[in-house]
Write an enzyme that holds these catalytic residues in place. Structure first.
Site, PDB file in Angstrom:
ATOM      1  N   ASP A  14       0.818  -1.205   0.000  1.00 18.79           N
ATOM      2  CA  ASP A  14       0.000   0.000   0.000  1.00 18.79           C
ATOM      3  C   ASP A  14       0.861   1.267   0.000  1.00 18.79           C
ATOM      4  OD1 ASP A  14      -2.275   1.477   0.031  1.00 18.79           O
ATOM      5  OD2 ASP A  14      -2.798   1.080   2.116  1.00 18.79           O
ATOM      6  N   ASN A  62     -10.697  -2.394  -6.028  1.00 19.74           N
ATOM      7  CA  ASN A  62      -9.929  -1.521  -6.921  1.00 19.74           C
ATOM      8  C   ASN A  62     -10.589  -1.336  -8.289  1.00 19.74           C
ATOM      9  OD1 ASN A  62      -6.621  -2.609  -5.762  1.00 19.74           O
ATOM     10  ND2 ASN A  62      -7.908  -0.916  -5.072  1.00 19.74           N
TER      11      ASN A  62
HETATM   12  C1  FPP Z   1      -1.866   0.327  -3.338  1.00 19.29           C
HETATM   13  O1  FPP Z   1      -1.430   1.643  -3.469  1.00 19.29           O
HETATM   14  C2  FPP Z   1      -1.409  -0.459  -4.445  1.00 19.29           C
HETATM   15  C3  FPP Z   1      -2.188  -0.950  -5.441  1.00 19.29           C
HETATM   16  C4  FPP Z   1      -3.643  -0.748  -5.533  1.00 19.29           C
HETATM   17  C5  FPP Z   1      -1.629  -1.711  -6.555  1.00 19.29           C
HETATM   18  C6  FPP Z   1      -0.428  -2.545  -6.212  1.00 19.29           C
HETATM   19  C7  FPP Z   1       0.285  -2.736  -7.469  1.00 19.29           C
HETATM   20  C8  FPP Z   1       1.613  -2.707  -7.595  1.00 19.29           C
HETATM   21  C9  FPP Z   1       2.576  -2.623  -6.497  1.00 19.29           C
HETATM   22  C10 FPP Z   1       2.172  -2.763  -8.950  1.00 19.29           C
HETATM   23  C11 FPP Z   1       1.952  -4.049  -9.641  1.00 19.29           C
HETATM   24  C12 FPP Z   1       2.624  -5.129  -8.898  1.00 19.29           C
HETATM   25  C13 FPP Z   1       2.925  -6.274  -9.440  1.00 19.29           C
HETATM   26  C14 FPP Z   1       3.574  -7.316  -8.608  1.00 19.29           C
HETATM   27  C15 FPP Z   1       2.655  -6.541 -10.842  1.00 19.29           C
HETATM   28  P1  FPP Z   1      -2.521   2.782  -3.526  1.00 19.29           P
HETATM   29  O2  FPP Z   1      -2.698   3.159  -4.949  1.00 19.29           O
HETATM   30  O3  FPP Z   1      -3.756   2.346  -2.814  1.00 19.29           O
HETATM   31  O4  FPP Z   1      -1.798   3.897  -2.733  1.00 19.29           O
HETATM   32  P2  FPP Z   1      -2.478   5.046  -1.885  1.00 19.29           P
HETATM   33  O5  FPP Z   1      -3.247   4.373  -0.777  1.00 19.29           O
HETATM   34  O6  FPP Z   1      -1.306   5.824  -1.392  1.00 19.29           O
HETATM   35  O7  FPP Z   1      -3.355   5.817  -2.820  1.00 19.29           O
END
Ligand code: FPP
Length: 238
Positions: A14, A62
């Site tokens: 996250d 998501n």
């Molecule tokens: C949370 O950060 C992360 C995600 C919703 C996506 C996770 C994806 C990756 C790390 C990239 C792809 C990974 C692989 C292994 C292919 P957020 O967007 O919720 O962050 P925030 O809470 O700060 O907005």
């Protein structure tokens, strides 16, 4: 380090969006950096001898993000999977996906199916990507499978039910790590983490280093896991 190593680690990656916002960059840049971190953490897990690593890459919730971000995340996933495929074969990594595959775009679903099939006999480590995943959704799908299979009340036990979950055959989760300061499970591996130890850190995922990963594991190794039992007999009478 090898003593009392968690067999199965789950990570809620996250904070990519906040990482990008703090730098005035588009959110997708945070996800790109996040994918690079994931590669490094996968390497570290292989080196340490972790059996199963589950990464929460895209939750069922998501899907309600802006269309543009969803599309970019799907693209990133495709690039990631096709780019990492050869390395998985070379390093002996078995790939599995958990989550509702019906909702994924067809080309991603096919890429996932192929990667799963072609790595199915590898056994150095299992890398599980939770995609379009929700713990409640997984449990509901398993209940529906049990109904379709016309299982009787006696046939539904913890063991048989586990075989209906997406994680069938995988060990329970020992350690769940969540970055970015949030202290909740957010629908991640609800059944499988029943007795997991939880590790929360303020670090945003793109800044999560292998050093911090190792210290999370060391923290786990110092904990006493009782699984609801009493390990040291208590003296109740004098
Ligand atoms: C949370 O950060 C992360 C995600 C919703 C996506 C996770 C994806 C990756 C790390 C990239 C792809 C990974 C692989 C292994 C292919 P957020 O967007 O919720 O962050 P925030 O809470 O700060 O907005």
């Amino acid at each position: 380090m090898r003593f009392n190593l968690p067999r199965h680690i789950g990570i809620i990656m996250d904070g990519n969006g906040r990482w990008a916002n703090l730098r005035g960059l588009p959110r997708i840049e945070g996800h790109r950096r996040g994918a690079e971190r994931a590669k490094d953490i996968i390497n570290a897990s292989l080196e340490m001898g972790i059996q199963v690593l589950t990464l929460y890459a895209f939750s069922i919730e998501n899907w309600s993000r802006p269309e543009e971000e969803v599309e970019m995340l799907m693209e990133l996933l495709q690039t990631y999977l096709s780019g990492e495929f050869v390395r998985m074969l070379r390093e002996g990594v078995r790939f599995r996906m958990i989550g509702d595959r019906q909702r994924l775009p067809v080309h991603i679903r096919e890429l996932i199916n192929r990667t799963e099939e072609e790595t199915s006999s590898l056994d150095q480590m299992t890398l599980v990507l939770a995609l379009s995943y929700g713990g409640k959704d997984e449990i509901l799908r398993a209940v529906k499978k049990a109904i379709r299979l016309e299982m009787t009340e006696d046939e539904v036990t913890e063991d048989t039910f586990e075989e209906l979950l997406d994680t069938a055959g995988l060990p329970p989760v020992d350690l769940v790590i969540r970055t970015s300061g949030e202290k909740r499970l957010s629908n991640f591996l609800l059944w499988q983490s029943a007795y997991a130890e939880l590790y929360f850190t303020e670090t945003l995922w793109p800044d999560f280093t292998r050093e911090e990963y190792i210290s999370a594991i060391q923290d786990y190794q110092r904990r006493e896991r009782r699984f609801g039992r009493v390990l040291t007999p208590l003296r109740l009478t004098r």
